[in-house]
Design a protein around this motif. Structure first.
Motif, PDB file in Angstrom:
ATOM      1  N   VAL A  72      -4.718  13.301   2.278  1.00  0.00           N
ATOM      2  CA  VAL A  72      -5.947  12.755   1.700  1.00  0.00           C
ATOM      3  C   VAL A  72      -5.786  11.270   1.421  1.00  0.00           C
ATOM      4  O   VAL A  72      -6.679  10.450   1.729  1.00  0.00           O
ATOM      5  N   GLU A  73      -4.644  10.893   0.847  1.00  0.00           N
ATOM      6  CA  GLU A  73      -4.405   9.484   0.521  1.00  0.00           C
ATOM      7  C   GLU A  73      -4.356   8.614   1.780  1.00  0.00           C
ATOM      8  O   GLU A  73      -4.842   7.480   1.790  1.00  0.00           O
ATOM      9  N   GLN A  74      -3.754   9.163   2.838  1.00  0.00           N
ATOM     10  CA  GLN A  74      -3.672   8.399   4.097  1.00  0.00           C
ATOM     11  C   GLN A  74      -5.068   8.139   4.674  1.00  0.00           C
ATOM     12  O   GLN A  74      -5.374   7.018   5.103  1.00  0.00           O
ATOM     13  N   VAL A  75      -5.922   9.155   4.676  1.00  0.00           N
ATOM     14  CA  VAL A  75      -7.270   8.989   5.227  1.00  0.00           C
ATOM     15  C   VAL A  75      -8.091   8.079   4.330  1.00  0.00           C
ATOM     16  O   VAL A  75      -8.871   7.233   4.806  1.00  0.00           O
ATOM     17  N   ARG A  76      -7.937   8.209   3.026  1.00  0.00           N
ATOM     18  CA  ARG A  76      -8.660   7.330   2.105  1.00  0.00           C
ATOM     19  C   ARG A  76      -8.245   5.862   2.297  1.00  0.00           C
ATOM     20  O   ARG A  76      -9.082   4.956   2.256  1.00  0.00           O
TER      21      ARG A  76
ATOM     22  N   MET B  51     -16.301   5.503  10.044  1.00  0.00           N
ATOM     23  CA  MET B  51     -16.336   5.665   8.592  1.00  0.00           C
ATOM     24  C   MET B  51     -16.944   7.013   8.216  1.00  0.00           C
ATOM     25  O   MET B  51     -16.462   7.708   7.309  1.00  0.00           O
ATOM     26  N   VAL B  52     -18.005   7.396   8.920  1.00  0.00           N
ATOM     27  CA  VAL B  52     -18.640   8.699   8.662  1.00  0.00           C
ATOM     28  C   VAL B  52     -17.651   9.829   8.941  1.00  0.00           C
ATOM     29  O   VAL B  52     -17.539  10.794   8.170  1.00  0.00           O
ATOM     30  N   SER B  53     -16.923   9.686  10.053  1.00  0.00           N
ATOM     31  CA  SER B  53     -15.926  10.709  10.404  1.00  0.00           C
ATOM     32  C   SER B  53     -14.822  10.785   9.347  1.00  0.00           C
ATOM     33  O   SER B  53     -14.354  11.877   8.982  1.00  0.00           O
ATOM     34  N   LEU B  54     -14.404   9.629   8.850  1.00  0.00           N
ATOM     35  CA  LEU B  54     -13.352   9.591   7.832  1.00  0.00           C
ATOM     36  C   LEU B  54     -13.817  10.246   6.528  1.00  0.00           C
ATOM     37  O   LEU B  54     -13.061  10.975   5.876  1.00  0.00           O
TER      38      LEU B  54
ATOM     39  N   ILE C 221     -12.134  13.393   4.849  1.00  0.00           N
ATOM     40  CA  ILE C 221     -11.684  13.399   3.450  1.00  0.00           C
ATOM     41  C   ILE C 221     -12.254  14.600   2.710  1.00  0.00           C
ATOM     42  O   ILE C 221     -11.555  15.288   1.944  1.00  0.00           O
ATOM     43  N   SER C 222     -13.531  14.894   2.926  1.00  0.00           N
ATOM     44  CA  SER C 222     -14.174  16.036   2.263  1.00  0.00           C
ATOM     45  C   SER C 222     -13.497  17.344   2.655  1.00  0.00           C
ATOM     46  O   SER C 222     -13.242  18.210   1.804  1.00  0.00           O
ATOM     47  N   ASP C 223     -13.216  17.481   3.973  1.00  0.00           N
ATOM     48  CA  ASP C 223     -12.545  18.705   4.441  1.00  0.00           C
ATOM     49  C   ASP C 223     -11.155  18.842   3.819  1.00  0.00           C
ATOM     50  O   ASP C 223     -10.751  19.933   3.382  1.00  0.00           O
TER      51      ASP C 223
ATOM     52  N   VAL D 209      -9.565  21.761   1.259  1.00  0.00           N
ATOM     53  CA  VAL D 209      -8.290  22.449   1.482  1.00  0.00           C
ATOM     54  C   VAL D 209      -7.377  22.278   0.274  1.00  0.00           C
ATOM     55  O   VAL D 209      -6.718  23.216  -0.189  1.00  0.00           O
ATOM     56  N   GLU D 210      -7.359  21.046  -0.254  1.00  0.00           N
ATOM     57  CA  GLU D 210      -6.503  20.756  -1.403  1.00  0.00           C
ATOM     58  C   GLU D 210      -6.927  21.581  -2.622  1.00  0.00           C
ATOM     59  O   GLU D 210      -6.069  22.123  -3.340  1.00  0.00           O
TER      60      GLU D 210
END
Length: 203
Positions: free
Chosen positions: A25-29, A57-60, A64-66, A70-71
């Motif tokens: 999550v941190e990497q994608v953020r 950005m929309v894909s990211l 992040i939401s996905d 999971v988290e």
């Protein structure tokens, strides 16, 4: 014990999964924030690059939401597993306390029995000292064969072999002197006579 061990494995695995999910999550953020900064600062001037960056950005954000979903799922499973582990460890603690209490009681009783055994052995030694050697040898000989060398004669029955003596045998025993050794004709044990023996002509 096995349940607590298995639950520790589950908790460890889920803890690793949560840390891995956190890193993802941190990497994608970080990537999203970096791209957003480039857009906000006007570093992307080419319209096509800006459009591509906007789609990315929309894909990211979706990624992040996905990952956060999971988290959250992992965190919920970890919380449940930790709760189960706490309960299992509590049960183990209770069991350990019960074992400790039982062991202490066993040791206490063992000490008491050892004391009684020592006392009984001392009485036995004192009693043996007053028994004629010939009678003692007879007792030991019968005991080796029958398990016990003597038995109570109670209510006209030998309590060694549980046989009721006939009237003739009881008559002979009645006539025998108090210090005479009498034996059961069935099992050969030495018969111990008391007021409960039921001897003919005696109360």
């Amino acid at each position: 014990m096995d349940r607590a061990r298995d639950l520790r494995v589950v908790v460890d695995d889920l803890t690793r999964d949560q840390k891995k999910s956190d890193r993802e999550v941190e990497q994608v953020r970080a990537r999203r924030d970096r791209d957003r900064k480039r857009i906000d600062e006007g570093q992307i001037t080419n319209p096509k690059d800006l459009e591509r960056m906007t789609h990315e950005m929309v894909s990211l954000e979706r990624r992040i939401s996905d990952l956060e979903d999971v988290e959250l799922e992992i965190m919920a499973r970890l919380e449940d597993a930790q709760s189960d582990l706490t309960a299992a460890e509590s049960d183990l603690t209770d069991l350990d306390e019960q074992i400790a209490a039982t062991t202490a009681e066993r040791d206490r009783r063992g000490g008491a029995l050892q004391g009684e055994l020592t006392e009984t052995e001392a009485k036995r030694v004192a009693a043996i000292a007053s028994i004629p050697a010939e009678l003692l040898r007879l007792y030991d000989k019968v005991r080796e064969r029958q398990g016990t060398g003597a038995a109570m004669l109670r209510a006209r029955r030998c309590e060694g072999c549980q046989i009721t003596l006939d009237a003739g045998t009881l008559g002979q025993i009645t006539k025998a002197a108090a210090d005479e050794v009498v034996r059961c004709e069935e099992c050969s044990r030495i018969l111990v006579r008391t007021d409960e023996s039921g001897l003919i002509g005696r109360s």
